[in-house]
Design a protein around this motif. Sequence first.
Motif, PDB file in Angstrom:
ATOM      1  N   ALA A  21      -1.315  10.404   3.111  1.00  0.00           N
ATOM      2  CA  ALA A  21      -0.687   9.116   2.851  1.00  0.00           C
ATOM      3  C   ALA A  21      -1.221   8.053   3.808  1.00  0.00           C
ATOM      4  O   ALA A  21      -1.465   6.902   3.413  1.00  0.00           O
ATOM      5  CB  ALA A  21       0.828   9.223   2.971  1.00  0.00           C
ATOM      6  N   ASN A  22      -1.427   8.437   5.062  1.00  0.00           N
ATOM      7  CA  ASN A  22      -1.975   7.514   6.051  1.00  0.00           C
ATOM      8  C   ASN A  22      -3.405   7.125   5.672  1.00  0.00           C
ATOM      9  O   ASN A  22      -3.793   5.962   5.806  1.00  0.00           O
ATOM     10  CB  ASN A  22      -1.933   8.137   7.444  1.00  0.00           C
ATOM     11  N   ALA A  23      -4.189   8.079   5.180  1.00  0.00           N
ATOM     12  CA  ALA A  23      -5.563   7.802   4.756  1.00  0.00           C
ATOM     13  C   ALA A  23      -5.574   6.842   3.569  1.00  0.00           C
ATOM     14  O   ALA A  23      -6.401   5.924   3.507  1.00  0.00           O
ATOM     15  CB  ALA A  23      -6.285   9.098   4.406  1.00  0.00           C
ATOM     16  N   VAL A  24      -4.656   7.027   2.627  1.00  0.00           N
ATOM     17  CA  VAL A  24      -4.557   6.134   1.468  1.00  0.00           C
ATOM     18  C   VAL A  24      -4.197   4.720   1.932  1.00  0.00           C
ATOM     19  O   VAL A  24      -4.793   3.743   1.482  1.00  0.00           O
ATOM     20  CB  VAL A  24      -3.522   6.664   0.453  1.00  0.00           C
ATOM     21  N   LEU A  25      -3.238   4.611   2.825  1.00  0.00           N
ATOM     22  CA  LEU A  25      -2.826   3.299   3.343  1.00  0.00           C
ATOM     23  C   LEU A  25      -3.975   2.627   4.093  1.00  0.00           C
ATOM     24  O   LEU A  25      -4.222   1.433   3.915  1.00  0.00           O
ATOM     25  CB  LEU A  25      -1.599   3.446   4.243  1.00  0.00           C
ATOM     26  N   ASP A  26      -4.706   3.400   4.910  1.00  0.00           N
ATOM     27  CA  ASP A  26      -5.867   2.852   5.625  1.00  0.00           C
ATOM     28  C   ASP A  26      -6.911   2.321   4.652  1.00  0.00           C
ATOM     29  O   ASP A  26      -7.465   1.237   4.850  1.00  0.00           O
ATOM     30  CB  ASP A  26      -6.518   3.924   6.515  1.00  0.00           C
ATOM     31  N   THR A  27      -7.178   3.079   3.591  1.00  0.00           N
ATOM     32  CA  THR A  27      -8.166   2.672   2.594  1.00  0.00           C
ATOM     33  C   THR A  27      -7.724   1.395   1.886  1.00  0.00           C
ATOM     34  O   THR A  27      -8.527   0.478   1.681  1.00  0.00           O
ATOM     35  CB  THR A  27      -8.389   3.794   1.559  1.00  0.00           C
ATOM     36  N   LEU A  28      -6.451   1.313   1.525  1.00  0.00           N
ATOM     37  CA  LEU A  28      -5.918   0.131   0.859  1.00  0.00           C
ATOM     38  C   LEU A  28      -6.062  -1.107   1.743  1.00  0.00           C
ATOM     39  O   LEU A  28      -6.585  -2.139   1.313  1.00  0.00           O
ATOM     40  CB  LEU A  28      -4.455   0.337   0.475  1.00  0.00           C
ATOM     41  N   ILE A  29      -5.636  -1.000   2.971  1.00  0.00           N
ATOM     42  CA  ILE A  29      -5.695  -2.128   3.904  1.00  0.00           C
ATOM     43  C   ILE A  29      -7.146  -2.536   4.152  1.00  0.00           C
ATOM     44  O   ILE A  29      -7.484  -3.721   4.123  1.00  0.00           O
ATOM     45  CB  ILE A  29      -4.969  -1.791   5.222  1.00  0.00           C
ATOM     46  N   ASP A  30      -8.029  -1.562   4.373  1.00  0.00           N
ATOM     47  CA  ASP A  30      -9.442  -1.854   4.631  1.00  0.00           C
ATOM     48  C   ASP A  30     -10.089  -2.531   3.427  1.00  0.00           C
ATOM     49  O   ASP A  30     -10.851  -3.487   3.576  1.00  0.00           O
ATOM     50  CB  ASP A  30     -10.183  -0.569   4.984  1.00  0.00           C
ATOM     51  N   THR A  31      -9.767  -2.066   2.222  1.00  0.00           N
ATOM     52  CA  THR A  31     -10.332  -2.651   1.005  1.00  0.00           C
ATOM     53  C   THR A  31      -9.883  -4.096   0.827  1.00  0.00           C
ATOM     54  O   THR A  31     -10.690  -4.974   0.500  1.00  0.00           O
ATOM     55  CB  THR A  31      -9.937  -1.810  -0.222  1.00  0.00           C
ATOM     56  N   ILE A  32      -8.605  -4.359   1.050  1.00  0.00           N
ATOM     57  CA  ILE A  32      -8.083  -5.724   0.931  1.00  0.00           C
ATOM     58  C   ILE A  32      -8.732  -6.628   1.977  1.00  0.00           C
ATOM     59  O   ILE A  32      -9.184  -7.734   1.670  1.00  0.00           O
ATOM     60  CB  ILE A  32      -6.545  -5.745   1.053  1.00  0.00           C
TER      61      ILE A  32
END
Length: 103
Positions: A21-32
């Motif tokens: 879940a932390n990896a998904v959140l990191d990816t989302l934030i980085d992509t935005i």
Amino acid sequence: MNRADLVAILASKNDLSKTAANAVLDTLIDTIQTAVKKGDAVQLVGFGTFKSAKRAARAGKNPATGAALKIPASTVPKFVAGAKFKAVVDPKAAKRKADKAGK
């Protein structure tokens, strides 16, 4: 709510480990962040839009001394909430807007 709380909710609602879940959140934030940095807007329908906005140079004042100073032009991130998000936060305002539009 902080990041750890958000990760815990993501993990429990999506049957993921907290690490995933932390990896998904990191990816989302980085992509935005990457998209907005390039000047693109990221629109999540119902939630809102992330974009960059330019601020013009302007004159300011030092609050401690009252001396005039120049504030340089800059580019800042901007978030505009979507209609569904606004309705969740303030249902009365959404109802007033719907009633006004229905007239």
